[in-house]
Design an enzyme around this catalytic site. Structure first.
Site, PDB file in Angstrom:
ATOM      1  N   CYS A 106      36.688  35.966  27.936  1.00  0.00           N
ATOM      2  CA  CYS A 106      36.811  37.025  26.931  1.00  0.00           C
ATOM      3  C   CYS A 106      35.517  37.830  26.890  1.00  0.00           C
ATOM      4  CB  CYS A 106      37.099  36.420  25.556  1.00  0.00           C
ATOM      5  SG  CYS A 106      37.274  37.649  24.238  1.00  0.00           S
ATOM      6  N   CYS A 148      32.727  37.860  18.690  1.00  0.00           N
ATOM      7  CA  CYS A 148      33.904  37.578  17.851  1.00  0.00           C
ATOM      8  C   CYS A 148      33.795  36.165  17.278  1.00  0.00           C
ATOM      9  CB  CYS A 148      35.170  37.728  18.681  1.00  0.00           C
ATOM     10  SG  CYS A 148      36.689  37.210  17.829  1.00  0.00           S
ATOM     11  N   CYS A 166      36.450  32.250  18.761  1.00  0.00           N
ATOM     12  CA  CYS A 166      36.233  31.139  19.694  1.00  0.00           C
ATOM     13  C   CYS A 166      34.782  30.678  19.632  1.00  0.00           C
ATOM     14  CB  CYS A 166      36.581  31.555  21.121  1.00  0.00           C
ATOM     15  SG  CYS A 166      38.335  31.904  21.367  1.00  0.00           S
ATOM     16  N   GLN A 191      53.492  25.780  13.563  1.00  0.00           N
ATOM     17  CA  GLN A 191      52.419  25.480  14.508  1.00  0.00           C
ATOM     18  C   GLN A 191      52.310  26.588  15.556  1.00  0.00           C
ATOM     19  OE1 GLN A 191      50.249  23.254  14.174  1.00  0.00           O
ATOM     20  NE2 GLN A 191      51.128  21.730  12.795  1.00  0.00           N
ATOM     21  N   TYR A 193      55.447  17.962   2.270  1.00  0.00           N
ATOM     22  CA  TYR A 193      54.934  19.234   2.804  1.00  0.00           C
ATOM     23  C   TYR A 193      55.732  19.607   4.064  1.00  0.00           C
ATOM     24  CZ  TYR A 193      50.918  17.697  -0.020  1.00  0.00           C
ATOM     25  OH  TYR A 193      50.105  17.247  -1.029  1.00  0.00           O
ATOM     26  N   ASP A 242      59.073  20.273  -0.273  1.00  0.00           N
ATOM     27  CA  ASP A 242      58.050  21.314  -0.197  1.00  0.00           C
ATOM     28  C   ASP A 242      58.068  22.094  -1.501  1.00  0.00           C
ATOM     29  OD1 ASP A 242      56.368  22.527   2.329  1.00  0.00           O
ATOM     30  OD2 ASP A 242      56.759  24.043   0.812  1.00  0.00           O
ATOM     31  N   ASP A 248      51.741  16.221   5.784  1.00  0.00           N
ATOM     32  CA  ASP A 248      51.144  17.301   6.575  1.00  0.00           C
ATOM     33  C   ASP A 248      50.743  18.429   5.638  1.00  0.00           C
ATOM     34  OD1 ASP A 248      50.253  18.954   8.548  1.00  0.00           O
ATOM     35  OD2 ASP A 248      52.221  19.424   9.384  1.00  0.00           O
ATOM     36  N   CYS A 282      45.113  19.389   9.641  1.00  0.00           N
ATOM     37  CA  CYS A 282      44.315  20.345  10.415  1.00  0.00           C
ATOM     38  C   CYS A 282      42.884  20.391   9.931  1.00  0.00           C
ATOM     39  CB  CYS A 282      44.948  21.743  10.351  1.00  0.00           C
ATOM     40  SG  CYS A 282      45.116  22.391   8.679  1.00  0.00           S
TER      41      CYS A 282
END
Length: 668
Positions: free
Chosen positions: A182, A188, A191, A371, A421, A442, A489, A516
């Site tokens: 990139c 940026c 990443c 996802q 969730y 949920d 989750d 996550c």
């Protein structure tokens, strides 16, 4: 008169409040204000002319003083700043403490260029360099680099300084700039690891999980609650994997030029104009070019900035003998015979997208959560499904012949599944076929509607879905916990304590915690294991999945199982102060004080009758003081010191007392 004027001029120069200066002037020339002389009129005119300017000076002075006295805001637990601070403190702990004779290193002035040797990586993917007793945080650098950086700010919350990356002076052996694909990398903020080989990225992400659990389990070297963290499972695609991108732009006032469209600069709110993003799929990258052209041609219609949605959607068509379309990389050989896939980009926030995970089809809101790396999802879902099975009891293991190692019995699939969730039903649909009944919960009614639709179009008839709040998420679940596996989750902020307390009350046999944010995951696991109701849970495995190559993010999965054998409460409490407070509140007996008192009185009466009966049968029996509670637990408020032996009870030795099953109380 001259002295009074000089005093007023000094008040203006030194920013002394006017009232105070006039009071001082009156003490030096009191007759001035008690007479009607021309000098008094002139003094009044000076006072009137000076008042607005003096008030303005006082206002600026007060504002300046408030800014100086303003205390830094407390760092929120598990925030990015707190995670960086943990890494800084851990790194400084490995250095020898400074002696009293060592002069302190002065702080570097902001915007000064400095040369730094990077020693470690933070969990946020930033290089750490130590100078004296201070850590300099430099993005886009890795251990072994010698870099030039620009000092930006000294953190008020800890001994570290934030810097901007300028250039590499001497590269690390692990750095390979030829891997960067990139042109905006190192500018940026998207990443962090493009210059690092992928195997090294996976090792770093495993280290992030290790550090997170070490923070919340500081005594695990003796407690042995956390098993060895498994190797991180890599993504089949390291570029071209992301199915959703959200570039944005800001519209400047009175500007005649189209705005920059892209992502923010690292450490800034400034948007970089980005024409292409190599981590996006081909459909998303094509959509980025199309939407950039549309915004540039119609930017005058926007009153302010906006975020652009780019979401991949897929259609499948049966493959014919004459069709020569190349199938996508993610398809297996069997799938190549069945169909071909056509992918396109959706940018309508109110639209719908279609995703395929193996043979499962999912319809979602284009702006909803799903996802973002489909290449790793088939293996990830399979891992979750396999770990829902319950371990077989030891009695079911067939004894082997002499001299051979016994083989463990195959795991037992659970009868029931709870998907907390659940979102649009990813786990309920893909894992529900292995159980008798499943339920997804949920807080979003829209997500529940899509989950029901996905279960129907995938012929999952044993699944149901309901909308629930965190305070009543298990209200309508009638499954026995001993035969139930649950999948958790949550979002990045993790689970709240209302949910965790209900989970401990429900007592599922198996818990699969997907997150996550490994830091909030470790916090929640520590809460469960530190609670008396969670004493029977043990962690079977911890493993990461790399959903976002080239970034510092990692998805973590923790598997926990409840052991039926009674155990003593652990002498462990989470390091989180708030968790300890909530734990103490959850364990409190205040709500059941009256019931416990009645039970204690009944036991006391029975014991007295028994002792009286024994005393009548044995005249030589000594009188015994009757305790209020004959259980194995110590009185509340009495903490046994480290190394203190268990007290003997009723003539029983400590070793025999430990073999007694502990009393069981129902904690509501």
């Amino acid at each position: 008169m001259l002295g009074t004027r000089l005093l007023l001029q000094r008040s203006l120069l030194r920013r002394i409040p006017l009232a105070r200066s006039l009071l001082l002037a009156r003490s030096f020339s009191a007759p001035l204000y008690n007479s009607r002389t021309p000098d008094a009129v002139q003094m009044a005119s000076v006072q009137t002319a000076a008042k607005p300017e003096q008030l303005a000076l006082n206002k600026r002075s007060n504002t300046h003083n408030k800014r100086k006295q303003r205390k830094p805001k407390p760092v929120a637990e598990d925030s990015p700043e707190q995670v960086v601070l943990q890494d800084v403190q851990r790194l400084l702990a490995t250095k020898p403490p400074p002696s009293d004779l060592t002069p302190p290193v002065p702080l570097t002035e902001p915007f000064t260029l400095v040369e730094l040797a990077i020693e470690d990586l933070s969990c946020a993917g930033e290089g750490l360099a130590v100078v004296g007793q201070r850590v300099y945080v430099v993005p886009f650098s890795i251990p072994g680099d010698v870099v030039e950086a620009k000092v930006v700010r000294h953190s008020p919350n800890g001994p570290y300084t934030e810097c901007d990356f300028v250039r590499v002076i001497n590269p690390s052996p692990d750095r390979d700039d030829s891997l960067v694909k990139c042109q905006y990398f190192a500018k940026c903020a998207g990443c962090h690891y493009q210059m690092m080989p992928y195997e090294r990225q996976l090792k770093q992400k495993r280290e992030v999980i290790v550090r997170a659990f070490a923070h919340y389990f500081p005594n695990d070297s003796t407690d042995h609650l956390i098993p060895e963290v498994g190797d991180t499972i890599g993504s089949p695609l390291q570029y071209g994997y992301r199915t959703k991108l959200t570039p944005h732009f800001d519209k400047r006032k009175n500007s005649t030029e189209p705005p920059e469209i892209g992502f923010t600069t690292k450490g800034r709110r400034h948007v970089i104009d980005i024409e292409d993003c190599p981590i996006g799929t081909e459909a998303v990258r094509a959509g980025l070019k199309e939407r950039r052209e549309y915004v540039r041609n119609n930017w005058d219609q926007y009153k302010r900035g906006a975020t652009v949605l780019l979401r991949e959607s897929t259609t499948r068509e049966p493959k014919t003998d004459t069709d020569t379309t190349t199938a996508p990389e993610s398809n297996t050989e069997d799938e190549l015979v069945k169909y071909i896939e056509r992918k396109f980009c959706i940018s309508d926030n109110k639209g719908q997208t279609t995703e395929y995970i193996g043979d499962y089809k999912f319809t979602n809101s284009a702006n909803g959560f799903f996802q973002n790396n489909n290449s790793i999802l088939p293996g990830f879902v399979s891992y979750i499904r396999d770990n829902l099975s319950l371990p077989a009891p030891a009695s079911s293991t067939t004894p082997p012949p002499e001299g051979e190692t016994p083989e463990p019995a195959p795991p037992i699939p659970p009868k029931y599944l709870v998907d907390a969730y659940c979102g649009s039903g990813l786990f309920t649909v893909t894992c529900g076929s292995a159980v008798q009944q499943s339920i997804g919960i949920d807080i979003s009614a829209e997500s529940i509607a899509y989950a029901s639709q996905n279960a129907s179009q995938n012929s999952i008839s044993n699944a149901s879905f309901q909308t629930g709040t965190a305070s009543e998420i298990f209200k309508n679940i009638n499954f026995p916990g001993s035969e139930t596996s649950i999948i958790i989750d949550p979002s990045r902020k993790g689970c709240d304590h209302d949910f965790l307390n209900q989970l401990l009350q429900f007592r599922p046999k198996r818990i699969v915690y997907v997150s996550c944010n490994v830091h909030t995951q470790a916090r929640d696991v520590a809460y469960v294991l530190g609670d008396e109701r969670g004493v029977q849970y043990k962690i079977d495995s911890v493993r990461g999945f790399d959903f976002f190559p080239q970034t510092h993010h990692v998805e973590s999965v923790v598997i926990m199982t409840r052991d039926e054998e009674p155990k003593k409460p652990r002498r462990y409490s989470p390091s989180d102060k708030r968790a300890r407070k909530e734990n103490a509140r959850a364990r409190s007996w205040s709500k059941d004080r009256a019931r416990y008192a009645r039970e204690a009185e009944a036991k006391e009466a029975k014991l007295k009758e028994k002792l009286e009966a024994e005393g009548e049968g044995n005249p030589d029996a000594e009188s015994v003081d009757t305790p209020m509670d004959m259980g194995d637990e110590e009185p509340r408020g009495r903490k046994r010191d480290a190394g203190e032996m268990e007290p003997e009870e009723d003539g029983v030795r400590p070793a025999e007392a430990e073999q007694r099953p502990p009393r069981k109380f129902e904690i509501l």
